[in-house]
Scaffold this motif. Structure first.
Motif, mmCIF file in Angstrom:
data_model
loop_
_atom_site.group_PDB
_atom_site.id
_atom_site.type_symbol
_atom_site.label_atom_id
_atom_site.label_comp_id
_atom_site.label_asym_id
_atom_site.label_seq_id
_atom_site.Cartn_x
_atom_site.Cartn_y
_atom_site.Cartn_z
ATOM 1 N N GLY A 62 60.907 6.234 40.525
ATOM 2 C CA GLY A 62 62.080 6.253 39.202
ATOM 3 C C GLY A 62 63.134 7.128 39.903
ATOM 4 N N ARG A 63 62.362 7.914 40.994
ATOM 5 C CA ARG A 63 63.996 9.038 41.406
ATOM 6 C C ARG A 63 64.378 8.749 42.449
ATOM 7 N NH1 ARG A 63 63.213 14.572 39.363
ATOM 8 N NH2 ARG A 63 64.614 15.099 40.528
ATOM 9 N N LEU A 64 65.677 9.098 42.885
ATOM 10 C CA LEU A 64 66.516 8.524 44.097
ATOM 11 C C LEU A 64 66.123 9.452 45.329
ATOM 12 C CD1 LEU A 64 67.988 6.395 45.778
ATOM 13 C CD2 LEU A 64 69.706 7.556 44.963
ATOM 14 N N ASP A 65 66.421 10.758 44.874
ATOM 15 C CA ASP A 65 66.606 12.013 44.894
ATOM 16 C C ASP A 65 65.002 11.897 46.003
ATOM 17 O OD1 ASP A 65 65.135 12.840 42.966
ATOM 18 O OD2 ASP A 65 65.950 14.414 43.027
ATOM 19 N N TRP A 66 63.652 11.960 45.596
ATOM 20 C CA TRP A 66 62.370 12.148 45.693
ATOM 21 C C TRP A 66 62.231 10.833 46.930
ATOM 22 C CZ3 TRP A 66 58.667 12.913 40.991
ATOM 23 C CH2 TRP A 66 59.315 14.280 40.391
ATOM 24 N N ALA A 67 62.661 9.801 46.199
ATOM 25 C CA ALA A 67 62.171 8.766 47.333
ATOM 26 C C ALA A 67 62.929 8.670 48.625
ATOM 27 C CB ALA A 67 63.339 7.297 46.609
ATOM 28 N N THR A 68 63.977 9.522 48.635
ATOM 29 C CA THR A 68 65.300 9.906 49.702
ATOM 30 C C THR A 68 64.630 10.252 51.114
ATOM 31 O OG1 THR A 68 66.740 8.820 48.121
ATOM 32 C CG2 THR A 68 67.630 9.876 50.721
ATOM 33 N N SER A 69 64.087 11.971 50.073
ATOM 34 C CA SER A 69 63.641 12.937 50.551
ATOM 35 C C SER A 69 62.701 12.721 51.112
ATOM 36 C CB SER A 69 63.087 14.442 49.608
ATOM 37 O OG SER A 69 64.459 14.586 48.847
ATOM 38 N N ILE A 70 61.345 12.336 50.871
ATOM 39 C CA ILE A 70 59.443 11.560 51.783
ATOM 40 C C ILE A 70 60.332 10.732 52.749
ATOM 41 C CG2 ILE A 70 57.822 10.027 50.633
ATOM 42 C CD1 ILE A 70 58.241 11.902 47.758
ATOM 43 N N ALA A 71 61.372 9.293 52.589
ATOM 44 C CA ALA A 71 61.466 9.386 53.570
ATOM 45 C C ALA A 71 61.842 9.531 54.700
ATOM 46 C CB ALA A 71 62.702 7.408 53.006
ATOM 47 N N PHE A 72 63.090 10.037 54.557
ATOM 48 C CA PHE A 72 63.510 10.977 55.434
ATOM 49 C C PHE A 72 62.942 11.902 56.192
ATOM 50 C CE2 PHE A 72 65.901 14.998 57.017
ATOM 51 C CZ PHE A 72 66.548 14.281 58.300
ATOM 52 N N PHE A 73 62.002 12.924 56.104
ATOM 53 C CA PHE A 73 60.888 13.493 56.388
ATOM 54 C C PHE A 73 60.106 12.361 56.788
ATOM 55 C CE2 PHE A 73 62.509 16.854 53.956
ATOM 56 C CZ PHE A 73 63.287 17.305 54.806
ATOM 57 N N GLU A 74 59.703 11.497 56.691
ATOM 58 C CA GLU A 74 58.671 10.368 57.526
ATOM 59 C C GLU A 74 59.446 10.361 58.852
ATOM 60 O OE1 GLU A 74 57.314 7.717 55.372
ATOM 61 O OE2 GLU A 74 55.392 8.160 54.770
ATOM 62 N N ILE A 75 60.302 9.959 58.526
ATOM 63 C CA ILE A 75 61.408 9.674 60.127
ATOM 64 C C ILE A 75 60.781 10.950 61.460
ATOM 65 C CG2 ILE A 75 63.639 9.604 61.317
ATOM 66 C CD1 ILE A 75 64.617 8.367 58.660
ATOM 67 N N ILE A 76 60.799 11.892 60.658
ATOM 68 C CA ILE A 76 60.886 13.065 61.460
ATOM 69 C C ILE A 76 58.880 13.224 61.550
ATOM 70 C CG2 ILE A 76 60.401 15.570 61.922
ATOM 71 C CD1 ILE A 76 63.027 15.126 59.810
ATOM 72 N N THR A 77 58.285 13.251 61.239
ATOM 73 C CA THR A 77 57.028 13.915 61.420
ATOM 74 C C THR A 77 55.894 11.996 61.867
ATOM 75 O OG1 THR A 77 56.534 12.356 59.093
ATOM 76 C CG2 THR A 77 56.500 15.112 59.259
ATOM 77 N N LYS A 78 56.169 11.342 61.460
ATOM 78 C CA LYS A 78 55.707 9.871 61.362
ATOM 79 C C LYS A 78 56.308 9.505 63.143
ATOM 80 C CE LYS A 78 53.049 8.530 57.648
ATOM 81 N NZ LYS A 78 54.000 8.730 56.247
#
Length: 142
Positions: free
Chosen positions: A106-122
């Protein structure tokens, strides 16, 4: 070269294991870094739901790419194909992660951070996953 459906299935399964562990760890770090309460629950829910959604999405992504001859050599594929395939997968996967994370936390900031860092690692993990599977001959017909 023709790639069998069994190969696509096992390739998607091996990727999902690697990727789900990465999602769990990233979610755990981001959520717990931003929160006063240390909890595995949200990270576990995000990673668990991704097992279902991304296995399905990955399978169809893999089957779609199998129809394209771009970058295919006689018995393997070239690196450019692997890079472009990794980029297209990251687009679909990042959107999926973002939506799942947003729905669960339910948090835009957490969802954005998770998705952003996944771009790099994945993107890095996926490239090496593709290169590894490129060495396996099983499930290919020449």
């Amino acid at each position: 070269m023709i790639v069998t459906k069994k190969r696509s299935f096992y390739k998607s399964l091996s990727w999902r294991i690697i990727a789900s562990i990465d999602t769990f760890v990233l979610s755990l770090i981001i959520i717990n870094y931003s929160s006063n309460k240390y909890s595995y629950d949200l990270a576990f829910y995000i990673a668990s739901l991704e097992v279902v959604t991304k296995t399905i999405i990955y399978y169809f992504h893999e089957r779609g790419w199998n129809k394209l001859q771009f970058g295919r050599l006689k018995q393997r594929v070239n690196r450019i194909r692997s890079l472009i395939k990794a980029a297209t997968w990251r687009i679909f996967a990042c959107l999926d992660t973002f939506l799942i994370s947003l729905i669960i936390t339910g948090r835009l900031d957490w969802a954005t951070s998770i998705a952003f860092f996944e771009i790099i690692t994945k993107a890095i993990l996926y490239y090496f996953h593709e290169r590894g599977w490129n060495r396996i001959k099983w499930g290919r017909e020449f």
